[in-house]
Design a protein around this motif. Sequence first.
Motif, PDB file in Angstrom:
ATOM      1  N   LYS A   7      11.932   9.431   3.050  1.00 39.64           N
ATOM      2  CA  LYS A   7      12.167   9.625   1.612  1.00 39.64           C
ATOM      3  C   LYS A   7      12.138   8.329   0.813  1.00 39.64           C
ATOM      4  O   LYS A   7      11.883   8.357  -0.386  1.00 39.64           O
ATOM      5  CB  LYS A   7      13.465  10.398   1.362  1.00 39.64           C
ATOM      6  N   ASP A   8      12.394   7.203   1.473  1.00 38.96           N
ATOM      7  CA  ASP A   8      12.381   5.939   0.735  1.00 38.96           C
ATOM      8  C   ASP A   8      11.050   5.195   0.817  1.00 38.96           C
ATOM      9  O   ASP A   8      10.878   4.159   0.170  1.00 38.96           O
ATOM     10  CB  ASP A   8      13.505   5.025   1.249  1.00 38.96           C
ATOM     11  N   VAL A   9      10.124   5.698   1.628  1.00 40.50           N
ATOM     12  CA  VAL A   9       8.837   4.991   1.759  1.00 40.50           C
ATOM     13  C   VAL A   9       7.640   5.807   1.299  1.00 40.50           C
ATOM     14  O   VAL A   9       6.588   5.249   1.000  1.00 40.50           O
ATOM     15  CB  VAL A   9       8.578   4.512   3.214  1.00 40.50           C
ATOM     16  N   VAL A  10       7.773   7.124   1.256  1.00 41.53           N
ATOM     17  CA  VAL A  10       6.665   7.971   0.816  1.00 41.53           C
ATOM     18  C   VAL A  10       7.076   8.703  -0.453  1.00 41.53           C
ATOM     19  O   VAL A  10       8.148   9.310  -0.499  1.00 41.53           O
ATOM     20  CB  VAL A  10       6.277   9.012   1.897  1.00 41.53           C
ATOM     21  N   LYS A  11       6.221   8.613  -1.466  1.00 39.77           N
ATOM     22  CA  LYS A  11       6.496   9.326  -2.716  1.00 39.77           C
ATOM     23  C   LYS A  11       5.520  10.488  -2.906  1.00 39.77           C
ATOM     24  O   LYS A  11       5.882  11.553  -3.378  1.00 39.77           O
ATOM     25  CB  LYS A  11       6.363   8.324  -3.860  1.00 39.77           C
ATOM     26  N   TYR A  12       4.253  10.280  -2.546  1.00 40.09           N
ATOM     27  CA  TYR A  12       3.212  11.294  -2.756  1.00 40.09           C
ATOM     28  C   TYR A  12       2.989  12.125  -1.498  1.00 40.09           C
ATOM     29  O   TYR A  12       2.675  11.570  -0.425  1.00 40.09           O
ATOM     30  CB  TYR A  12       1.888  10.635  -3.153  1.00 40.09           C
ATOM     31  N   TRP A  13       3.120  13.435  -1.633  1.00 36.28           N
ATOM     32  CA  TRP A  13       2.950  14.365  -0.515  1.00 36.28           C
ATOM     33  C   TRP A  13       1.961  15.463  -0.894  1.00 36.28           C
ATOM     34  O   TRP A  13       1.836  15.807  -2.069  1.00 36.28           O
ATOM     35  CB  TRP A  13       4.282  15.051  -0.190  1.00 36.28           C
ATOM     36  N   MET A  14       1.303  16.029   0.115  1.00 35.29           N
ATOM     37  CA  MET A  14       0.516  17.254  -0.078  1.00 35.29           C
ATOM     38  C   MET A  14       0.889  18.215   1.043  1.00 35.29           C
ATOM     39  O   MET A  14       1.115  17.777   2.180  1.00 35.29           O
ATOM     40  CB  MET A  14      -0.977  16.943  -0.048  1.00 35.29           C
ATOM     41  N   THR A  15       0.954  19.494   0.731  1.00 33.97           N
ATOM     42  CA  THR A  15       1.519  20.433   1.709  1.00 33.97           C
ATOM     43  C   THR A  15       0.519  20.900   2.770  1.00 33.97           C
ATOM     44  O   THR A  15       0.821  20.885   3.957  1.00 33.97           O
ATOM     45  CB  THR A  15       2.136  21.650   0.999  1.00 33.97           C
ATOM     46  N   PHE A  16      -0.670  21.341   2.360  1.00 34.33           N
ATOM     47  CA  PHE A  16      -1.685  21.811   3.317  1.00 34.33           C
ATOM     48  C   PHE A  16      -3.053  21.271   2.913  1.00 34.33           C
ATOM     49  O   PHE A  16      -3.434  21.406   1.739  1.00 34.33           O
ATOM     50  CB  PHE A  16      -1.793  23.351   3.308  1.00 34.33           C
TER      51      PHE A  16
ATOM     52  N   ILE B  81       0.850  -1.202   0.000  1.00 33.22           N
ATOM     53  CA  ILE B  81       0.000   0.000   0.000  1.00 33.22           C
ATOM     54  C   ILE B  81       0.880   1.243   0.000  1.00 33.22           C
ATOM     55  O   ILE B  81       1.786   1.376   0.828  1.00 33.22           O
ATOM     56  CB  ILE B  81      -0.931   0.015   1.240  1.00 33.22           C
ATOM     57  N   GLU B  82       0.612   2.151  -0.949  1.00 32.09           N
ATOM     58  CA  GLU B  82       1.392   3.385  -1.097  1.00 32.09           C
ATOM     59  C   GLU B  82       0.857   4.444  -0.120  1.00 32.09           C
ATOM     60  O   GLU B  82      -0.301   4.838  -0.232  1.00 32.09           O
ATOM     61  CB  GLU B  82       1.177   3.858  -2.544  1.00 32.09           C
ATOM     62  N   PRO B  83       1.676   4.919   0.814  1.00 32.53           N
ATOM     63  CA  PRO B  83       1.188   6.009   1.668  1.00 32.53           C
ATOM     64  C   PRO B  83       1.135   7.329   0.885  1.00 32.53           C
ATOM     65  O   PRO B  83       2.039   7.634   0.119  1.00 32.53           O
ATOM     66  CB  PRO B  83       2.233   6.109   2.791  1.00 32.53           C
ATOM     67  N   VAL B  84       0.059   8.068   1.054  1.00 35.24           N
ATOM     68  CA  VAL B  84      -0.102   9.390   0.427  1.00 35.24           C
ATOM     69  C   VAL B  84      -0.266  10.364   1.593  1.00 35.24           C
ATOM     70  O   VAL B  84      -1.217  10.247   2.372  1.00 35.24           O
ATOM     71  CB  VAL B  84      -1.333   9.399  -0.507  1.00 35.24           C
ATOM     72  N   ILE B  85       0.681  11.279   1.735  1.00 35.71           N
ATOM     73  CA  ILE B  85       0.818  11.979   3.019  1.00 35.71           C
ATOM     74  C   ILE B  85       0.574  13.492   2.942  1.00 35.71           C
ATOM     75  O   ILE B  85       1.211  14.201   2.164  1.00 35.71           O
ATOM     76  CB  ILE B  85       2.234  11.720   3.595  1.00 35.71           C
ATOM     77  N   THR B  86      -0.334  13.947   3.798  1.00 38.81           N
ATOM     78  CA  THR B  86      -0.556  15.385   3.962  1.00 38.81           C
ATOM     79  C   THR B  86       0.307  15.848   5.131  1.00 38.81           C
ATOM     80  O   THR B  86       0.332  15.204   6.177  1.00 38.81           O
ATOM     81  CB  THR B  86      -2.036  15.673   4.310  1.00 38.81           C
TER      82      THR B  86
END
Length: 479
Positions: free
Chosen positions: A165-174, A122-127
């Motif tokens: 940096k090696d486990v999360v690729k997708y980020w959102m800032t706010f 499962i790909e983490p997508v992180i805010t």
Amino acid sequence: MTKLPDGFLWGGAVAAHQLEGGWQEGGKGVSLADVMTAGDANTPREITDGVLPGKNYPNHEAIDFYHHYKEDIKLFAEMGFKAFRTSIAWTRIFPNGDEALPNEEGLKFYDDVFAECKKYGIEPVITLAHFEMPWHLIKEYGGWRDRRLIDFYLRFAEVCFNRYKDVVKYWMTFNEIDNQADYNRKFSMATNSGLLFADDSTPAEREAAMYQASHYELVASAKAVRLGHAINPDFKIGSMINFTPQYPASSKPEDILMADKAMQKRSWWSDVQVNGEYPGYMKAYLRKTGYAPDITDADRAALAAGKVDYIGFSYYSSNTVTAKADNPDYNFDGESEQTANPHLPKSDWGWTIDPVGLRSSLNWLYERYRVPLMIVENGLGAYDKVEADGSIHDPYRIDYLRAHIEQMEKAVDEDGVDLVGYMPWGCIDLVSAGTGQMDKRYGFIYVDKNDAGEGTLARSRKDSFAWYKKVIATNGEDL
Ligand code: P53
């Protein structure tokens, strides 16, 4: 061939403060969410001056994901999730927000959560910031009124980018940075920007403070994008907006213009984040109103150098507006121009239900911005009933999601929109952001806890659980 591309990110979305609980565990500091009381459909949540005795703070325990994350992620994996959107609680990493060094125990918690996701592919997508800034930054600095917040936020972002940096690729800032267009809603001003106002504050004072805070957030966001790409060039860093289309109430040209102006009042954040500069209409608006936020040449350069890679957005409902004679400037304040839409049903919380609006929204966003899109929230808050045998029949939720997925697929298949993923909101029942309720439920997974805070916290599968599993397994073909 299916309508959606291979590798489409099916999943679900949550936010740290709405499910983790453990508000004092692992060295965590007090966040804004820890001082928000429970409200209901008719009673707004209160933001108290610190944690006060005798008040009900539903986020303190939430659904205790802090101790249940293995069980919960296992259930997400059972549904076939490819992606899981959550946020990192700023106060687990920097308890007060202005420390020089991060809190190792907080960082370790997310190591464990992300490792658990990876175990199931499962790909983490992180805010990074989802409605829960450190309370200390609000009390000591006045929240995002203060330019120093940019550096505190960047320190937080840098620590997270380096650590994961090696486990999360997708980020959102706010999260939903555009929600503060609603500057008359005290709650949005606090959750978005840590802005608190006296009861006798004027709309102009609130709006002026909002533009200043938003500007600092946009600079922080752009600098974070640059920093993230330097740390890992493969990162995809997005904006996150609450996309609520504003329809004209009629074909009267004045109503159409009112709808366009309302869209501008909500879209300027994503315009800046994607294009790297303020749009002409917003420059004109700030000049005419005289709000004149502190914007430096260095800020402008930072905005231009930190354009986002994609747009993540939430979609729940649409609004309808009408031009009014007493508003000759077509100035949208989020409320006064709104009118009922006779064509749309509403949820029990009064949110319109408008699946076709999702297709229009995807088209609007893709035409305007030409960057990949990700639906990172969508769903129906509803009351669920547990049957005597423990089963939960939620056809209303399935109907809502099916209708929206159908429209989403048309947008991709027939309209050519570049869509990366679909993560419906509250894939497991959690605390409502707007009302603080538990009984406003979005989940495929039921959590035994009610508005009064009673319950065993046991998890169980609703009918929608099996349905969504089938949807994912067929890449959206079998709805
Ligand atoms: P709740 C207002 C309008 C649209 C979306 O909302 C909103 C809000 C804030 O209340 O927030 C997003 O829980 C938000 C989530 C939130 C979700 O929508 O009020 O990103 O944190 O839980 C649903 O029903």
